[in-house]
Scaffold this active site. Structure first.
Site, short mmCIF file in Angstrom:
data_model
loop_
_atom_site.label_atom_id
_atom_site.label_comp_id
_atom_site.label_asym_id
_atom_site.label_seq_id
_atom_site.Cartn_x
_atom_site.Cartn_y
_atom_site.Cartn_z
N SER A 136 21.33 27.21 28.62
CA SER A 136 22.00 26.04 29.19
C SER A 136 21.62 24.75 28.47
O SER A 136 20.50 24.61 27.97
CB SER A 136 21.58 25.92 30.66
OG SER A 136 21.85 24.64 31.17
N GLN A 158 25.53 27.12 26.25
CA GLN A 158 26.40 26.45 27.22
C GLN A 158 26.29 24.96 27.04
O GLN A 158 25.19 24.40 26.99
CB GLN A 158 25.99 26.84 28.65
CG GLN A 158 26.77 26.13 29.75
CD GLN A 158 26.09 24.86 30.24
OE1 GLN A 158 24.87 24.80 30.30
NE2 GLN A 158 26.87 23.84 30.55
N TYR A 160 27.44 20.97 28.17
CA TYR A 160 28.11 19.95 28.97
C TYR A 160 28.54 18.90 27.95
O TYR A 160 27.73 18.45 27.14
CB TYR A 160 27.14 19.32 29.98
CG TYR A 160 26.83 20.22 31.16
CD1 TYR A 160 27.84 20.60 32.04
CD2 TYR A 160 25.54 20.68 31.41
CE1 TYR A 160 27.56 21.41 33.13
CE2 TYR A 160 25.27 21.49 32.50
CZ TYR A 160 26.28 21.85 33.35
OH TYR A 160 26.01 22.65 34.44
N THR A 186 31.19 24.07 30.03
CA THR A 186 31.32 24.07 31.49
C THR A 186 32.16 22.88 31.93
O THR A 186 31.86 21.74 31.57
CB THR A 186 29.92 24.03 32.14
OG1 THR A 186 29.20 25.18 31.72
CG2 THR A 186 30.01 24.02 33.66
N LYS A 276 34.08 27.57 30.86
CA LYS A 276 33.45 28.05 32.11
C LYS A 276 33.78 27.13 33.28
O LYS A 276 33.66 25.91 33.16
CB LYS A 276 31.92 28.07 31.92
CG LYS A 276 31.13 28.42 33.17
CD LYS A 276 29.65 28.54 32.83
CE LYS A 276 28.84 29.13 33.96
NZ LYS A 276 28.45 28.17 34.97
N HIS A 300 30.70 28.22 39.70
CA HIS A 300 29.34 27.73 39.41
C HIS A 300 28.35 28.28 40.43
O HIS A 300 27.42 27.58 40.85
CB HIS A 300 29.36 26.19 39.44
CG HIS A 300 28.38 25.54 38.50
ND1 HIS A 300 28.76 24.84 37.39
CD2 HIS A 300 27.02 25.47 38.51
CE1 HIS A 300 27.70 24.35 36.78
NE2 HIS A 300 26.63 24.73 37.44
N ASP A 331 32.21 35.12 37.07
CA ASP A 331 30.89 35.12 37.69
C ASP A 331 30.97 34.54 39.09
O ASP A 331 32.04 34.19 39.57
CB ASP A 331 29.83 34.40 36.83
CG ASP A 331 29.87 32.88 36.91
OD1 ASP A 331 30.50 32.32 37.82
OD2 ASP A 331 29.26 32.24 36.03
N THR A 332 29.83 34.48 39.74
CA THR A 332 29.59 34.01 41.11
C THR A 332 29.58 35.17 42.09
O THR A 332 30.60 35.84 42.30
CB THR A 332 30.61 32.93 41.57
OG1 THR A 332 30.56 31.83 40.66
CG2 THR A 332 30.25 32.44 42.97
N GLY A 333 28.40 35.40 42.63
CA GLY A 333 28.27 36.36 43.73
C GLY A 333 27.93 37.78 43.33
O GLY A 333 27.89 38.65 44.19
C1 FMN Z 1 19.51 27.76 39.39
C2 FMN Z 1 20.84 27.72 38.70
C3 FMN Z 1 21.04 26.84 37.65
C4 FMN Z 1 22.27 26.78 37.01
N1 FMN Z 1 22.44 25.94 35.93
C5 FMN Z 1 23.61 25.95 35.25
C6 FMN Z 1 23.78 25.15 34.09
O1 FMN Z 1 22.86 24.46 33.65
N2 FMN Z 1 24.98 25.18 33.46
C7 FMN Z 1 26.02 25.95 33.92
O2 FMN Z 1 27.09 25.96 33.31
N3 FMN Z 1 25.88 26.74 35.01
C8 FMN Z 1 24.72 26.74 35.69
N4 FMN Z 1 24.56 27.56 36.78
C9 FMN Z 1 25.67 28.43 37.20
C10 FMN Z 1 25.55 29.80 36.53
O3 FMN Z 1 25.81 29.71 35.16
C11 FMN Z 1 26.56 30.80 37.12
O4 FMN Z 1 27.86 30.24 37.09
C12 FMN Z 1 26.22 31.20 38.56
O5 FMN Z 1 24.83 31.32 38.73
C13 FMN Z 1 26.91 32.51 38.90
O6 FMN Z 1 26.68 32.87 40.22
P1 FMN Z 1 25.51 33.88 40.68
O7 FMN Z 1 24.25 33.11 40.68
O8 FMN Z 1 25.94 34.24 42.08
O9 FMN Z 1 25.49 35.04 39.72
C14 FMN Z 1 23.34 27.61 37.45
C15 FMN Z 1 23.12 28.51 38.50
C16 FMN Z 1 21.89 28.58 39.13
C17 FMN Z 1 21.69 29.56 40.25
#
Ligand code: FMN
Length: 406
Positions: A136, A158, A160, A186, A276, A300, A331-333
């Protein structure tokens, strides 16, 4: 009437063989973890509450995350029996290269706050297993240090993107020079989401010493000892020139980004480009028109817009709209290998996991991340075989139904 007798010593001996004692405390704790939920339970005990909540929590009422997870619970597979699945293969080509499993590690900020081994540990597990690792922009280990820790891992970066193009362009150039082959922009962060748990816990990054954290120090002495005796926690890719955390986040989350910025990045980066945080079919088509090689359907991890669309439900319509113009990631979940397979069956090229590996990291550093992958990999292989297919590529939407009544 059952006749009783005394057992002979020779019958008792095999029953009394104790399991060998494991001296490493992390290994001992992890040995009995059988699911990602078990790793989460260990993580919760091992880390200060504010750190656990920062990782585990989502925005506002956390509905986006709950609904995304519930969607996976609605999956019903349609298996085929009496097929030889003894050679089932869970590998998958993702953006032009084969990965040993159909998922990648999602980018997560502040990873050294979860455990002092941080990004290096996660990247080195990715290298060992043969799956992509995404660093990240908010990482706590530099682009170059991650490359050094995992030189043969497939590394993605990744980004920003903010108005002031200079620093972002530097990062893109550094990622290219350090051998990262994919850039992930992102786009679901025009502003930060409302992470209520962090507000209530008074989270600061890095954590500061207050009465509350002092008391916590007594409860989690190892975590504090590791924090205080290793390289200071900071945003490594952003260097210190960008002011306070708040100023930096405000700059990094830019509310003025538009589709022109995607086109600009397409010109600036010659590797694969993933966008993303796509949450509608129309946006997926627009970013692919602007040159993206893949879209990552994501809210996210529920950390930005609450009540956002459920990414799994967007997979099929997005794949239909894009055809073979671009790959669809999601992603997510994801908390189980079967979740990954459901997403792939519906048409996703691969899934990304965030918290699943972070729970492992918090539970036991690198060993814990390894354990998270072992759990997911076992679930993926077993589920493939139980569905009755020999490879991930054989999965079709007809293998999955999303139940409406639980
Ligand atoms: C603690 C944490 C920090 C995260 N930091 C970033 C980040 O810096 N950049 C980003 O694009 N997504 C970030 N995310 C989102 C993750 O890339 C991803 O989309 C998400 O964790 C997917 O869901 P899941 O945790 O249920 O697998 C973060 C997620 C978590 C849990």
């Amino acid at each position: 009437m059952v006749q009783r007798r005394l057992p002979r010593p020779s019958e008792l001996r095999p029953l009394l063989r104790p399991a060998p004692f494991v001296w490493d405390a992390d290994e001992r704790r992890l040995r009995r973890a059988a699911s990602i939920a078990d790793l989460r339970a260990i993580a919760r005990k091992r880390t200060p509450r504010a750190v656990f909540d920062y990782t585990d929590g989502a925005a506002d009422g956390e509905l986006s995350l709950q609904r995304a997870r519930r969607a996976y619970a609605r999956v019903e597979f349609s298996p085929t029996v009496l097929r030889d699945v003894s050679e089932a293969d869970p590998s998958r080509e993702i953006l032009g290269q084969r990965a040993s499993l159909p998922f990648a590690f999602a980018p997560t900020g502040f990873t050294r706050m979860m455990h002092h081994e941080g990004e290096r540990a996660v990247a080195s597990v990715a290298q060992e297993v043969g799956i992509p690792y995404t660093l990240s922009t908010m990482g706590t280990t530099t682009i170059e240090d991650v490359a050094e820790a995992a030189p043969s891992a497939r590394r993605w970066f990744q980004l920003y993107l903010w108005r002031d193009r200079g620093p972002a362009k530097d990062l893109v150039e550094r990622a290219a020079a350090a051998g990262y082959d994919t850039l992930m922009l992102t786009v679901d962060t025009p502003v930060g989401g409302a992470r209520l748990r962090d507000v209530r816990n008074g989270l600061t990054i890095p954590p500061t010493l207050s009465l509350r954290t002092f008391v916590d120090g007594a409860l989690h002495p190892n975590w504090w000892f590791n924090l205080l005796t290793t390289e200071p926690l900071r945003f490594s890719s952003l260097e210190s020139t960008y002011g306070t955390v708040e100023e930096m986040i405000n700059r990094v989350f830019d509310p003025a980004l538009t589709m022109d910025d995607v086109a600009w990045l397409r010109d600036a980066w010659s590797g694969k480009l993933v966008i993303k945080g796509i949450q509608s079919v129309d946006d997926a088509v627009r970013v692919v028109d602007a040159g993206a090689d893949a879209v990552l359907l994501s809210n996210h991890g529920g950390r930005q817009l609450d009540r956002a669309p459920v990414p799994l439900e967007l997979v099929e319509p997005t794949v239909q709209a894009l055809g073979d113009r671009a790959e669809v990631l999601v992603d997510t979940g994801v908390t189980h290998g079967a979740d990954v397979l459901a997403a792939v069956a519906l048409g996703a090229r691969a899934a990304l996991v965030g918290r699943a590996y972070l729970y492992g990291l918090m539970a036991g550093g690198r060993l814990g991340v390894e354990k998270a992958v072992t759990i997911l990999a076992g679930e993926i292989l077993r589920t493939l075989q139980l569905i009755g297919v020999n490879s991930v590529d054989e999965l079709r939407p007809s293998h999955v139904r999303l139940r409406t009544n639980g």
